[in-house]
Design an enzyme around this catalytic site. Structure first.
Site, PDB file in Angstrom:
ATOM      1  N   HIS A 213      60.422  75.955  78.805  1.00 48.53           N
ATOM      2  CA  HIS A 213      60.825  75.857  77.387  1.00 48.53           C
ATOM      3  C   HIS A 213      61.692  77.058  77.002  1.00 48.53           C
ATOM      4  CE1 HIS A 213      58.538  72.414  75.999  1.00 48.53           C
ATOM      5  NE2 HIS A 213      57.381  72.901  76.410  1.00 48.53           N
TER       6      HIS A 213
ATOM      7  N   HIS B  29      55.534  76.405  82.879  1.00 45.71           N
ATOM      8  CA  HIS B  29      55.840  75.380  81.877  1.00 45.71           C
ATOM      9  C   HIS B  29      56.476  76.005  80.627  1.00 45.71           C
ATOM     10  CE1 HIS B  29      55.046  71.449  79.841  1.00 45.71           C
ATOM     11  NE2 HIS B  29      54.965  72.224  78.764  1.00 45.71           N
ATOM     12  N   GLU B  30      55.802  76.988  80.060  1.00 49.84           N
ATOM     13  CA  GLU B  30      56.342  77.636  78.855  1.00 49.84           C
ATOM     14  C   GLU B  30      57.644  78.371  79.175  1.00 49.84           C
ATOM     15  OE1 GLU B  30      55.153  76.627  76.198  1.00 49.84           O
ATOM     16  OE2 GLU B  30      53.227  75.866  76.933  1.00 49.84           O
TER      17      GLU B  30
ATOM     18  N   GLU C 256      60.511  69.090  76.339  1.00 52.39           N
ATOM     19  CA  GLU C 256      59.452  68.864  77.319  1.00 52.39           C
ATOM     20  C   GLU C 256      60.048  68.595  78.709  1.00 52.39           C
ATOM     21  OE1 GLU C 256      56.597  69.552  76.109  1.00 52.39           O
ATOM     22  OE2 GLU C 256      55.251  68.940  77.731  1.00 52.39           O
TER      23      GLU C 256
END
Lengths: 505, 505
Positions: free
Chosen positions: B273, B269-270, B299
């Site tokens: 980003h 997830h990070e 997001e």
């Protein structure tokens, strides 16, 4: 205190605090750049550091700063200030004077020369080609001579250079103590070299895994009382300690799997620097006084822990088992005495940063003599390599085969840091003076180390050295500790006793 | 371009670059504070951040900035600017207007209320005591309403709040897409909950040592194309990614030894980003445009990698062996299909940050409906807990036993971040829209993932999303990708297909 003075003091302290806050941001940027900052971010990082540094420079040399200093230095006002503000005024004034006396254009030219010279030096060193670096070195020397003329000097131009690193210590003192030291060390080195009694050292070079060394480094830092709640340990290429502020003092080290001494004694050394910064009085935060008072006193603290604690026999009586626990068996059949002799081995080296405590100061004295002679126009840059080699042979007993292991070995001159080297040897001298003085208050020093009771040692150092930050000048600290001046005899006594004992001569 | 305009543009860009350089220093300070900064340095650190932030605020709202903006926004001048400068002017103007419209005293009061409220909220949450937090929450809501009056609004006061996080997206659109989404999700959740076909999950909670998880995280980040030369991975309590600049984008994660999914999917997830920030065009550096265009689009990128890649069956066909290599045996007797079902388990939760992809948006819709009703004065702060619990039961099917797991669970309101929550659900919606659009250009998407050929996926995202930074608004990005507006149907199609297949209903 009158209201007017009080208001002036408050405004000034506020102004200074802003500079200091920027300084702390710069310290973090520097730490990050030298620990784990990603490679591709280097250029952007330089931009950010450049922007913040210019801002600090502007604030430190602004008309507003000039105005503050004029008003605060008026006799009647100055007398009414708190001690901390008064010393802050002195520090800011010194810095202000230094910076405003150099014409802006020349300063800019100098900064450009510096940044260009560092990479040129690196290339020259790798190629062992002094000619490549020589034109820049000449310019750097000329700049420094010119700057000294702008700044002015007492008695000797080199005194002004010393003032950047060791304020209040002058050429005549250094000449005396370095001269005495050199004359005592040369025969000692000879004695050690010619002794038939030499340590066995093969086990020093057996593999010691990186992760194990890291765990050992952490344990040893805790052992000597480094506060991990006010710091952290990271890995880097050229180890350093950095005090962002007394509550955030970071240590770095490097791990050589084939020579555990690099990390072990390097960590204790940097830990010594860190203990100094961690124990500076909290009320100095927000002023330029919240850091070590000089390069030399700083070095005395790192050397104190490295040499007088980390290389103390009692330290290893206590910690040899800890070392064995982290190692992978190479010490299992090595007696404590053999281990102790091995880690205290003295061995001539052409390279300063690889040299032992017996010859280290000789490397420094050589550099000091050359720098001073350059400033006095007694020698030229052209002559440097030859004189370097001759002195090295005379002092240490070995001669460089090329300039890469001779005159080109250190980075310092490439950024114009003339006057810096003496601090290293002064650190050795101070540390031995401090150790002798400490023994009067803590005669059971060896026992304290053997038992891991470092508390009273740290308290003594905090009281006499650490807490003061820049509130006391180096000579003042030494005077208050020893009742006298800088003196090389304690260092000579320490080295003489230790190496005659170890090498039996 | 005339000389005068060119000079003006250069000066303005120089001025903005200084603000951005300070911003990068602040970003590093923030990263450091949340990764390994020593505990005792916290207060000093806040001072430094405070000093730099005030400076950024001053520069952004100064008379000089006002003057720049006045001149640059003149029609004849504006038309002659480069695209990047024009967008920079727009960004600076928006920020300037926002900040100068709030009376200084009120702003100060608000900032103090914010910092006081965060710790109060924490206490209230731990004690599950809404009454404790209520007075502050009321004040925060009142401030926000007043600020909206100062700022002005189009059609709905909530639109002005949305503008901080999702510029160009309005209440009428959100009402429509959230409404449709809610109506589709509720029966899906019911189907999953009532299905007799549930995954076996015990192996998810077996011990997975921290160091092994760290090695896995690094491998997985490399796998998806995160550039370690322009970033690094560290550990933290509340994981985040931070773009200091596109060449220095750092990822953090946390390791739960009893649930490896936290680090594994958190890191992906990070990493999503971070891929966004790493691929922003280099020529935007030094302007406020060199970061993601909105919370929602950001997001969408993290969710794209987490859900459409990291939870893709093909991803695990490829990487299940890698996982097993780093684990300590718990997967050896778990088939790929069982593993895949387990990591895609849907399970109702009262807590937003622990909820699965099926119910996540319902948590957000609930918050959005409450925030909007507060701004419309349709409900009061006193009524929040009860309405929260009712909606939770209606949407997700479970009811909080106390406010700690209900209305008090999120930090956002305690610092006045009303209008933030919708971005999370918009991110889900965008990510599914983007995925459907991508399939038209890359119909072999699943095969690319199965073969680890992410290059063309990253290039597609870079071309359509990443490179633009803030040069394009969120709605513009979605329009250019899909040819239409924000649409929840792709997300519903994705969830519907996946969960009916997995849970067989």
């Amino acid at each position: 205190m009158t209201d007017r003075v009080q208001k002036l003091e408050t405004d000034f302290r506020q102004y200074v605090k802003k500079i200091e806050d920027y300084g702390q941001a710069l310290a973090l940027l520097a730490w990050d750049s030298r620990t784990g900052a990603p490679k591709k971010g280097v250029n952007q990082r330089s931009e950010v550091i450049g922007t913040l540094s210019s801002e600090v420079f502007s604030l430190s040399t602004s008309a507003q700063m000039g105005d503050f200093l004029n008003k605060l230095r008026e006799e009647a006002v100055y007398a009414k200030l708190t001690d901390i503000t008064r010393k802050t005024v002195d520090e800011c004034y010194k810095n202000f004077e230094r910076n405003v006396k150099i014409p802006k254009e020349e300063h800019k030219e100098y900064v450009m020369l510096q940044s260009q010279s560092e990479s040129l030096w690196e290339e020259a060193k790798n190629k062992a080609d002094f000619e490549l670096f020589k034109p820049n070195l000449k310019k750097l020397v000329e700049f420094k001579k010119r700057f000294v003329r702008y700044w002015g000097y007492d008695h000797h131009p080199y005194n002004t250079l010393l003032d950047d690193y060791e304020p209040g210590v002058f050429v005549d003192t250094i000449d005396k103590v370095f001269g005495e030291l050199r004359d005592q060390l040369i025969p000692l080195v000879k004695g050690v070299t010619e002794s038939p009694h030499q340590p066995k050292t093969d086990f020093l070079y057996e593999k010691f895994p990186r992760a194990n060394q890291q765990a050992l480094s952490i344990d040893i830092l805790k052992e000597i009382g480094y506060d991990f709640e006010a710091g952290r340990l990271d890995e880097t290429v050229h180890p350093f300690a950095i005090g962002i502020n007394p509550n955030d003092v970071r240590v770095t080290t490097k791990y050589n799997e084939n020579d555990f001494r690099v990390a072990l004694f390097g960590t204790i050394h940097e830990g010594g620097h860190a203990l100094y910064e961690q124990n500076i009085a909290q009320d100095l935060i927000g002023t330029p006084l919240a850091s070590g008072t000089s390069m030399g006193i700083h070095e005395s603290q790192s050397l104190f822990w490295e040499k007088f604690v980390g290389k103390n026999y009692g330290f290893w009586e206590r910690n040899y088992d800890l070392l064995k626990k982290h190692a992978t068996g190479q010490f299992d059949h090595v007696s404590l005495d053999n281990f102790y002799f091995a880690v205290n081995q003295a061995k001539q080296s052409l390279i300063r940063i690889e040299s032992d405590e017996l010859t280290y100061c000789l490397h420094i004295i050589l550099r000091y003599e050359l720098e001073k002679a350059l400033m006095e126009d007694r020698i030229t840059v052209d002559e440097l390599p030859e004189i370097w080699n001759e002195k090295m042979e005379e002092y240490v007993g070995i001669r460089p085969q090329h300039d890469g292991e001779g005159v080109l070995q250190d980075v310092h001159w490439s950024f114009g840091a003339f006057g810096y080297f003496p601090s290293y040897a002064l650190g050795y001298i101070y540390s031995a003076q401090i150790k002798e003085a400490m023994l009067k208050d803590l005669p059971n020093f060896d026992q304290l180390v053997r038992e891991g009771e470092y508390g009273s040692i740290r308290q003594w150092l905090t009281k006499k050295v650490h807490q003061h930050g820049k509130m006391k000048k180096p000579a003042e600290i030494i005077k208050d500790i020893t009742g006298g001046g800088i003196d090389s005899k304690p260092l000579v006594r320490y080295l003489d006793e230790k190496y005659r004992r170890l090498y039996k001569f």
